[in-house]
Scaffold this motif. Structure first.
Motif, PDB file in Angstrom:
ATOM      1  N   GLU A 133       0.840  -1.207   0.000  1.00  0.00           N
ATOM      2  CA  GLU A 133       0.000   0.000   0.000  1.00  0.00           C
ATOM      3  C   GLU A 133       0.870   1.249   0.000  1.00  0.00           C
ATOM      4  O   GLU A 133       0.576   2.226  -0.695  1.00  0.00           O
ATOM      5  N   ILE A 134       1.963   1.232   0.761  1.00  0.00           N
ATOM      6  CA  ILE A 134       2.888   2.359   0.776  1.00  0.00           C
ATOM      7  C   ILE A 134       3.454   2.605  -0.619  1.00  0.00           C
ATOM      8  O   ILE A 134       3.490   3.736  -1.100  1.00  0.00           O
ATOM      9  N   GLN A 135       3.898   1.557  -1.278  1.00  0.00           N
ATOM     10  CA  GLN A 135       4.471   1.695  -2.624  1.00  0.00           C
ATOM     11  C   GLN A 135       3.463   2.275  -3.605  1.00  0.00           C
ATOM     12  O   GLN A 135       3.789   3.126  -4.424  1.00  0.00           O
ATOM     13  N   LYS A 136       2.229   1.817  -3.510  1.00  0.00           N
ATOM     14  CA  LYS A 136       1.171   2.323  -4.404  1.00  0.00           C
ATOM     15  C   LYS A 136       0.961   3.821  -4.220  1.00  0.00           C
ATOM     16  O   LYS A 136       0.844   4.571  -5.178  1.00  0.00           O
ATOM     17  N   ILE A 137       0.943   4.268  -2.962  1.00  0.00           N
ATOM     18  CA  ILE A 137       0.723   5.689  -2.684  1.00  0.00           C
ATOM     19  C   ILE A 137       1.922   6.516  -3.116  1.00  0.00           C
ATOM     20  O   ILE A 137       1.775   7.576  -3.725  1.00  0.00           O
ATOM     21  N   ILE A 138       3.134   6.045  -2.848  1.00  0.00           N
ATOM     22  CA  ILE A 138       4.337   6.769  -3.226  1.00  0.00           C
ATOM     23  C   ILE A 138       4.424   6.927  -4.740  1.00  0.00           C
ATOM     24  O   ILE A 138       4.819   7.974  -5.249  1.00  0.00           O
ATOM     25  N   GLU A 139       4.037   5.898  -5.475  1.00  0.00           N
ATOM     26  CA  GLU A 139       4.054   5.965  -6.937  1.00  0.00           C
ATOM     27  C   GLU A 139       3.163   7.077  -7.458  1.00  0.00           C
ATOM     28  O   GLU A 139       3.443   7.665  -8.497  1.00  0.00           O
ATOM     29  N   SER A 140       2.088   7.400  -6.750  1.00  0.00           N
ATOM     30  CA  SER A 140       1.190   8.462  -7.205  1.00  0.00           C
ATOM     31  C   SER A 140       1.828   9.844  -7.104  1.00  0.00           C
ATOM     32  O   SER A 140       1.363  10.781  -7.719  1.00  0.00           O
TER      33      SER A 140
END
Length: 146
Positions: free
Chosen positions: A137-144
């Motif tokens: 979930e952290i990676q998904k948000i950071i990618e945004s």
């Protein structure tokens, strides 16, 4: 002259000691999928102040990254399955009861806009490893933010 020097030393020295002893040194980043609208800059765990919010960055999609500092006495609470959530305009630590690995300084930690969203996330991920789910979930948000 001697008294004046002693007086200045007694006034200035405690100030520098106070800054060095009580300044938080453990910095982390809390990432949110939704803006939790936290207005209080203090961070709490079980009613005790454990740190403070230093800075924030909001993306165009209303995702948020908070830069936080945790007091040295509470650094051991920050583990690989640690998460934060917002409640009553404050940021709260969800204390982990497991013996997971401590997170190094400047790590990303998952945050939730409310305790309800945290409970929902945990319920969805009970069959999975919670630490792995938070990292994804952290990676998904950071990618945004890129």
């Amino acid at each position: 002259m001697y008294r004046k020097s002693i007086f200045i030393l007694m006034v200035v020295l405690p100030f520098f000691l106070n800054c060095a002893m009580f300044s938080p040194k453990n910095f982390y980043y809390v990432v949110f999928e939704d803006n939790p609208n936290v207005t209080n800059t203090k961070i709490y765990s079980k009613g005790i102040e454990i740190g403070k919010i230093l800075d924030h960055e909001l993306s165009k999609e209303n995702k948020l990254i908070l830069t936080i500092a945790i007091k040295s006495d509470y650094k051991d609470l920050i583990k690989s399955d640690t998460v934060f959530y917002a409640d009553d305009n404050s940021l709260l630590l969800n204390v982990s009861e497991s013996d997971t690995q401590a997170l190094p300084e400047k790590s990303f930690i998952l945050g939730f806009a409310s305790q309800t969203k945290l409970v929902w996330f945990k319920a969805k991920n009970t069959l999975k490893d919670f630490s792995t789910a938070t990292q994804k979930e952290i990676q998904k948000i950071i990618e945004s933010f890129k």
